[in-house]
Write an enzyme that holds these catalytic residues in place. Structure first.
Site, PDB file in Angstrom:
ATOM      1  N   CYS B  85       0.828  -1.202   0.000  1.00  0.00           N
ATOM      2  CA  CYS B  85       0.000   0.000   0.000  1.00  0.00           C
ATOM      3  C   CYS B  85       0.871   1.264   0.000  1.00  0.00           C
ATOM      4  CB  CYS B  85      -0.956  -0.050   1.189  1.00  0.00           C
ATOM      5  SG  CYS B  85      -2.358   1.066   1.022  1.00  0.00           S
ATOM      6  N   HIS B 201      -3.411  -5.794   1.064  1.00  0.00           N
ATOM      7  CA  HIS B 201      -2.774  -6.059   2.360  1.00  0.00           C
ATOM      8  C   HIS B 201      -2.850  -7.542   2.730  1.00  0.00           C
ATOM      9  CE1 HIS B 201      -2.496  -1.833   3.833  1.00  0.00           C
ATOM     10  NE2 HIS B 201      -3.477  -1.646   2.977  1.00  0.00           N
ATOM     11  N   GLU B 203      -1.337  -8.835   5.233  1.00  0.00           N
ATOM     12  CA  GLU B 203      -1.306  -8.917   6.709  1.00  0.00           C
ATOM     13  C   GLU B 203      -2.695  -8.802   7.328  1.00  0.00           C
ATOM     14  OE1 GLU B 203      -0.477  -6.326   4.967  1.00  0.00           O
ATOM     15  OE2 GLU B 203      -0.912  -4.441   6.002  1.00  0.00           O
TER      16      GLU B 203
END
Lengths: 77, 227
Positions: B85, B201, B203
């Site tokens: 990002c 993302h 994560e």
């Protein structure tokens, strides 16, 4: 010495904000607005008396930080 | 595998990344942007967020911060650098990756789950990945990838396109393109494919009950390829 810089999107690069502003202006009865391109304006105070030198410094700044030459052009005015 | 996550003022996915990396067994350390050097690492991560408030252009100020020289040296020596990002935006601003992330086509901040197609597996991130489509999360205002025609051709010729936005069935078109990115590009590599920048993302997708586990596959795969 104050040096002024205008950074604009290159021709052909989509400018969604400019487009939204244009559409809004059209909606406000500014029907003759055909296109809007939005840009950035900088005033840079340089500790330098020689105009040529000051502009050359700012030119370097534009290339290294103020503009991203992938999508933007700059003009020292 | 040792990793370092760089924290900039305004980073906000740094701790999520730390949690994710540690969950799968990375020995992770957090590194402040004003530090001169990075501890010995096998992977450096530039996390998501709004470094320096997105002033000037997203990632532009962070790309000039003190720690970046070490990141560039590490990348140029072949080390793995992952930018997620805002981290992707920083990588393009440093010039380590081609192109730029512009404002989303419809001027909206997008926060949603998306599917991405893995376009290349000849690299240390996706080699032997068991899936071709991953469900990941995006949250950004400037994710509209753009580059010149020449750069795009070079990305395609060298298989540097890493992931593209697609539908659940893998279709790539305007409808499955959330932000107007050229060719639905969600992530790219550098020529040597040791640097990966992507908007989604991983994560945020590491828990089977909260989100789904396609992010887990991504992190485990990096570890497996390192062994």
């Amino acid at each position: 010495m104050k040096i002024k810089v205008i950074v604009t999107l290159k021709n052909g690069v989509l400018d969604p904000q400019g487009k939204a502003i244009q559409q809004t202006l059209n909606g406000m009865n500014f029907g003759n607005v055909e296109d809007v391109r939005q840009g950035k304006y900088f005033e840079i105070e340089v500790k330098e008396k020689d105009e040529k030198k000051a502009k050359s410094l700012v030119d370097d700044m534009c290339k290294k930080l103020l503009a991203n030459l992938v999508i933007e052009d700059y003009k020292i005015v | 595998m040792r990793s370092s996550v760089i924290i900039f003022p305004g980073s906000n996915c740094d701790r999520d990344m730390d949690v994710a990396l540690k969950k799968f067994g990375f020995k992770n350390q957090m590194v402040w942007h004003n530090d001169q050097s990075i501890p010995k690492s096998d992977l450096i991560v530039l996390p998501g967020g709004f470094s320096y408030g997105d002033y000037l252009r997203c990632g532009s100020i962070a790309s000039k911060s003190k720690i970046i020289k070490s990141v560039i040296d590490f990348a140029n020596s072949g080390g793995l650098v992952l930018g997620i990002c805002n981290g992707f935006q920083i990588l393009t601003e440093t010039g380590l990756l081609n192109g730029i992330l512009q404002q989303n086509k419809f001027l909206n901040f997008i926060c949603s789950n998306v599917y991405v197609k893995v376009k290349d597996k000849q690299n240390k991130y996706f080699k032997d990945l068991k899936k071709d489509l991953l469900e990941l999360h995006i949250a950004h205002n400037e994710g509209n990838y753009f580059c010149s025609d020449d750069e795009l051709k070079s990305l395609e010729d060298n298989s540097q396109i890493a992931v593209t936005y697609c539908g659940v069935d893998g279709t790539e078109n305007e409808k499955t393109n959330p932000n107007g990115a050229i060719k639905n590009i969600a992530g790219i590599f550098n020529k040597n494919k040791n640097i990966l920048g992507m908007m989604p993302h991983p994560e945020r997708m590491i828990d089977k009950y909260l989100s789904g586990e396609d992010g887990s596959l991504f992190f485990k795969n990096i570890l497996d390829n390192f062994k």
